[in-house]
Write an enzyme that holds these catalytic residues in place. Structure first.
Site, PDB file in Angstrom:
ATOM      1  CG  HIS A   3      -2.080   0.983   1.129  1.00  0.00           C
ATOM      2  ND1 HIS A   3      -3.249   0.610   1.104  1.00  0.00           N
ATOM      3  CD2 HIS A   3      -1.892   2.294   1.345  1.00  0.00           C
ATOM      4  CE1 HIS A   3      -4.018   1.630   1.201  1.00  0.00           C
ATOM      5  NE2 HIS A   3      -3.268   2.938   1.357  1.00  0.00           N
TER       6      HIS A   3
ATOM      7  CG  HIS B  87      -1.345   6.499  -2.370  1.00  0.00           C
ATOM      8  ND1 HIS B  87      -2.296   6.372  -3.109  1.00  0.00           N
ATOM      9  CD2 HIS B  87      -1.735   6.050  -0.998  1.00  0.00           C
ATOM     10  CE1 HIS B  87      -3.291   5.987  -2.149  1.00  0.00           C
ATOM     11  NE2 HIS B  87      -2.903   5.615  -0.920  1.00  0.00           N
TER      12      HIS B  87
ATOM     13  CG  HIS C 137      -7.814   3.668  -0.064  1.00  0.00           C
ATOM     14  ND1 HIS C 137      -7.212   2.969  -1.204  1.00  0.00           N
ATOM     15  CD2 HIS C 137      -6.699   4.459   0.589  1.00  0.00           C
ATOM     16  CE1 HIS C 137      -5.872   3.173  -0.998  1.00  0.00           C
ATOM     17  NE2 HIS C 137      -5.617   4.211  -0.159  1.00  0.00           N
TER      18      HIS C 137
ATOM     19  CD  GLU D 259      -7.179   6.281   5.685  1.00  0.00           C
ATOM     20  OE1 GLU D 259      -6.204   7.209   5.873  1.00  0.00           O
ATOM     21  OE2 GLU D 259      -7.630   6.182   4.441  1.00  0.00           O
TER      22      GLU D 259
ATOM     23  CG  ASP E   6       0.277   8.849   1.008  1.00  0.00           C
ATOM     24  OD1 ASP E   6       0.483   8.773  -0.249  1.00  0.00           O
ATOM     25  OD2 ASP E   6      -0.643   8.788   1.623  1.00  0.00           O
TER      26      ASP E   6
END
Length: 327
Positions: free
Chosen positions: A9, A11, A189, A192, A271
């Protein structure tokens, strides 16, 4: 922790080192100084502001060559943390504005960089194409077409990213059906910012095999049991969740309890420069928080590899790198 790691996972734009983005902005005379803190890191107030800063940083990436350089910079950081296999989210929204021809050019540049990194750094990359949820389902259909037309050895998955509070998973069912028919494997996703129901919705309406984040399943133990029984894999990103304020600290993060309840959890950075983390740091903080030993992390890496969206030959090759006696 120096163990070989699998990351599911990540980005690509969100993994851009701030110094790389600042340098690119200088080359192009673009002023994005407002998105950086005094120490040079990315600066944001909350999740929605994070999305704005993310998109501002991405705005300096304007062509395939920028993405080639970005891919090398990101993979260099990942390899330095011991990552041997990574899957990254790519959005045609950013790579050519969902134009199929432009998307192919961007993808070619990214794939070339990935091949170079595999030769020189020993890290393997695969791509998951993701529509941006808050851009809406119509744009997602264009993204799905880009994904379907380029599905293959490198583009192996399809997902859904962006603001989880916008719309419902079922709004994107058409796009996921197209991706499935093209042979792409599916993630989304959920869990979250949305609660347990967001996970149920993604599983029911999109028929995904992995959930990005998914940690708020802990609020519904019946769902936790279902995830464990069905073998649904969670792409957990603890450092991200803590940095964005979803959980107050590492010991309070639910990954420990989910693992104890036999849910298939994996570890990723999401990220990383935005959240001041790396895969090595995630491992170190989890070991400290939950007294996890090397055996637990080897189990998690193997779980991630089993769930990876790659072909059997690639899986077998990476599996050898995870063996304890691998030189």
């Amino acid at each position: 922790m120096s163990l070989p790691k699998i990351e599911l996972h990540l980005h690509l734009e969100g993994a851009a080192p701030p110094a790389f983005i600042r340098g690119l902005a200088r080359e192009k005379s673009i002023d994005i100084s407002g998105i950086f803190a005094e120490d040079g890191s990315y600066a944001y107030r909350d999740f929605r502001h994070f999305l704005k800063v993310y998109e501002a940083a991405t705005s300096v990436l304007t062509g395939p060559e920028d993405y080639r350089r970005l891919t090398l910079a990101v993979l260099e950081e990942s390899a330095a943390s011991g990552v041997v296999y990574s899957e990254t989210f790519l959005s045609p929204d950013f790579c050519g504005g969902r134009d199929l021809g432009a998307w192919r050019e961007h993808l070619h540049a990214i794939e070339e960089a990935a091949a170079e990194a595999e030769r020189t750094m020993g890290i393997t990359l695969r791509a998951i194409v993701t529509p941006i949820r808050h851009f809406g389902p119509d744009k997602a259909k264009e993204t799905a077409l880009c994904a379907a037309e380029t599905a293959g050895r490198f583009v192996t998955g399809f997902g859904l990213a962006g603001d989880e509070t916008v719309g419902k998973p079922k709004d994107f069912a058409w796009s996921f059906d197209m991706a499935r028919e093209a042979g792409l494997r599916l993630t989304c996703h959920a869990g979250e910012w949305g609660g347990p129901d967001s996970i149920r919705d993604a599983l029911r309406d999109l028929r995904v095999e992995r959930i990005g984040h998914g940690v708020r399943a802990i609020e519904d133990l019946a769902l936790v049991d279902e995830l464990a029984e069905r073998g649904i894999v969670l792409e957990c990103c603890p450092g991200s969740n803590i940095a964005l304020g979803i959980y107050p600290g590492w010991r309070r993060h639910p990954i420990g309890e989910l693992f104890r309840r036999e849910v298939k959890v994996t570890v990723s950075t999401d990220d990383p420069p935005f959240f001041h983390t790396t895969m090595a740091r995630e491992y170190d903080r989890l070991a400290e928080a939950f007294d996890w030993d090397e055996g637990v992390f080897r189990t998690i890496a193997r779980t991630a590899l089993d769930a990876a969206f790659c072909d059997p030959d690639t899986r077998a090759r990476i599996a050898k790198l995870l063996e304890p006696d691998h030189a």
